[in-house]
Design a protein around this motif. Sequence first.
Motif, PDB file in Angstrom:
ATOM      1  N   ARG A 148       0.834  -1.215   0.000  1.00 31.01           N
ATOM      2  CA  ARG A 148       0.000   0.000   0.000  1.00 31.01           C
ATOM      3  C   ARG A 148       0.860   1.253   0.000  1.00 31.01           C
ATOM      4  O   ARG A 148       0.602   2.215  -0.713  1.00 31.01           O
ATOM      5  N   LEU A 175       8.734  -8.438  -6.016  1.00 33.59           N
ATOM      6  CA  LEU A 175       8.909  -9.878  -6.219  1.00 33.59           C
ATOM      7  C   LEU A 175       7.652 -10.509  -6.799  1.00 33.59           C
ATOM      8  O   LEU A 175       7.717 -11.513  -7.492  1.00 33.59           O
ATOM      9  N   ALA A 183      11.339  -8.545  -9.684  1.00 26.22           N
ATOM     10  CA  ALA A 183      12.728  -8.814  -9.324  1.00 26.22           C
ATOM     11  C   ALA A 183      12.877  -8.875  -7.811  1.00 26.22           C
ATOM     12  O   ALA A 183      12.047  -8.334  -7.070  1.00 26.22           O
ATOM     13  N   SER A 218      15.017  -7.584  -4.891  1.00 27.40           N
ATOM     14  CA  SER A 218      15.958  -6.472  -4.671  1.00 27.40           C
ATOM     15  C   SER A 218      17.146  -6.872  -3.812  1.00 27.40           C
ATOM     16  O   SER A 218      18.094  -6.100  -3.679  1.00 27.40           O
ATOM     17  N   ILE A 250       9.718  -2.108   1.439  1.00 29.54           N
ATOM     18  CA  ILE A 250       9.492  -3.520   1.793  1.00 29.54           C
ATOM     19  C   ILE A 250       9.066  -3.505   3.255  1.00 29.54           C
ATOM     20  O   ILE A 250       9.715  -2.870   4.084  1.00 29.54           O
ATOM     21  N   ALA A 300      15.289  -8.275   4.282  1.00 26.64           N
ATOM     22  CA  ALA A 300      15.365  -7.874   2.867  1.00 26.64           C
ATOM     23  C   ALA A 300      15.454  -6.359   2.753  1.00 26.64           C
ATOM     24  O   ALA A 300      16.195  -5.830   1.912  1.00 26.64           O
TER      25      ALA A 300
HETATM   26  P1  ATP Z   1       2.063  -1.945   3.122  1.00 30.21           P
HETATM   27  O1  ATP Z   1       1.728  -1.686   4.553  1.00 30.21           O
HETATM   28  O2  ATP Z   1       2.777  -0.819   2.449  1.00 30.21           O
HETATM   29  O3  ATP Z   1       0.943  -2.519   2.303  1.00 30.21           O
HETATM   30  P2  ATP Z   1       3.662  -4.012   4.188  1.00 30.21           P
HETATM   31  O4  ATP Z   1       4.335  -3.205   5.217  1.00 30.21           O
HETATM   32  O5  ATP Z   1       2.600  -4.997   4.601  1.00 30.21           O
HETATM   33  O6  ATP Z   1       3.117  -3.080   3.068  1.00 30.21           O
HETATM   34  P3  ATP Z   1       4.834  -6.068   2.653  1.00 30.21           P
HETATM   35  O7  ATP Z   1       3.525  -6.402   2.019  1.00 30.21           O
HETATM   36  O8  ATP Z   1       5.478  -7.031   3.572  1.00 30.21           O
HETATM   37  O9  ATP Z   1       4.758  -4.695   3.359  1.00 30.21           O
HETATM   38  O10 ATP Z   1       5.901  -5.692   1.511  1.00 30.21           O
HETATM   39  C1  ATP Z   1       5.635  -4.747   0.552  1.00 30.21           C
HETATM   40  C2  ATP Z   1       5.975  -5.298  -0.814  1.00 30.21           C
HETATM   41  O11 ATP Z   1       7.380  -5.561  -0.883  1.00 30.21           O
HETATM   42  C3  ATP Z   1       5.281  -6.608  -1.148  1.00 30.21           C
HETATM   43  O12 ATP Z   1       4.511  -6.429  -2.331  1.00 30.21           O
HETATM   44  C4  ATP Z   1       6.417  -7.609  -1.342  1.00 30.21           C
HETATM   45  O13 ATP Z   1       6.165  -8.513  -2.408  1.00 30.21           O
HETATM   46  C5  ATP Z   1       7.586  -6.701  -1.684  1.00 30.21           C
HETATM   47  N1  ATP Z   1       8.887  -7.314  -1.373  1.00 30.21           N
HETATM   48  C6  ATP Z   1       9.253  -7.962  -0.246  1.00 30.21           C
HETATM   49  N2  ATP Z   1      10.531  -8.391  -0.345  1.00 30.21           N
HETATM   50  C7  ATP Z   1      10.992  -7.987  -1.554  1.00 30.21           C
HETATM   51  C8  ATP Z   1      12.228  -8.128  -2.260  1.00 30.21           C
HETATM   52  N3  ATP Z   1      13.276  -8.748  -1.721  1.00 30.21           N
HETATM   53  N4  ATP Z   1      12.327  -7.595  -3.496  1.00 30.21           N
HETATM   54  C9  ATP Z   1      11.284  -6.947  -4.058  1.00 30.21           C
HETATM   55  N5  ATP Z   1      10.102  -6.794  -3.460  1.00 30.21           N
HETATM   56  C10 ATP Z   1       9.930  -7.313  -2.232  1.00 30.21           C
END
Ligand code: ATP
Length: 221
Positions: free
Chosen positions: A12, A33, A51, A53, A74, A80
């Motif tokens: 988000r 990813l 990809a 990261s 992320i 990560a």
């Molecule tokens: P938000 O609150 O912003 O919705 P969140 O804090 O719940 O997000 P996550 O959903 O855990 O965060 O991660 C955000 C995005 O990062 C996810 O779409 C996930 O696929 C992506 N992500 C996680 N690890 C990696 C990586 N190593 N490379 C690229 N993208 C990644």
Amino acid sequence: MKKEFAVIGLGRFGGSICRELSREGMEVLALDLDEDKVNEYRDIAAHAVIADSTDENVLRELGIRNIDHVIVAIGDNIQASMLTTLMLKELGIKTITVKAQNDYHEKILSKIGADHVVHPERDMGKRIAHNIISNNILDYIELSDDHSVVEVKAGSKMSGRTLVDLDIRAEYGCNVVAIKRKKEVIVSPMATEEIHESDILIVIGADKDISRFEKNLVVED
Ligand code: ATP
């Protein structure tokens, strides 16, 4: 020249940054990813790639070192997030903004060399809390751990009085840096400026001083 950005992680938070930057005409590389997430941004961002990261070769192949500002959004995978930030730093990215999940994560990110560490849930919580305390507090921006800027409705206590009458700087140690009056913005108002009840004041200062200012002059009895 268009500024180039990369957003890593299209949850988000990252997704909304990517949308806004693109809407403002910036060139954005969106990276995640997850294939579904990347597909969502194909028509929004200038480039959208699937990809990982944390893979340094992938970052190199994408030419990320030519990008001005990278946003690491992320969330849950703190490892990560840290590894990505470290590699971006090593690749010499000029500006790196990273979303932190908690205070420890934030500390480590700052040590690694992230230029800006943001904590959206915590910061928004603080802003909403200030807004809940008083309907007259419209917004709140944290400048550092103990300094902020607040936007307040002048209200009845300040109405008809000048800044010098209220002696805000001496009494509360805060500065009124601007007054919004209908469509007009008075920047650095004179001490003799008379405040109207419907004015909006932009006040800067230490949190403890702003808090006294709010209690005494902003919160209605
Ligand atoms: P938000 O609150 O912003 O919705 P969140 O804090 O719940 O997000 P996550 O959903 O855990 O965060 O991660 C955000 C995005 O990062 C996810 O779409 C996930 O696929 C992506 N992500 C996680 N690890 C990696 C990586 N190593 N490379 C690229 N993208 C990644």
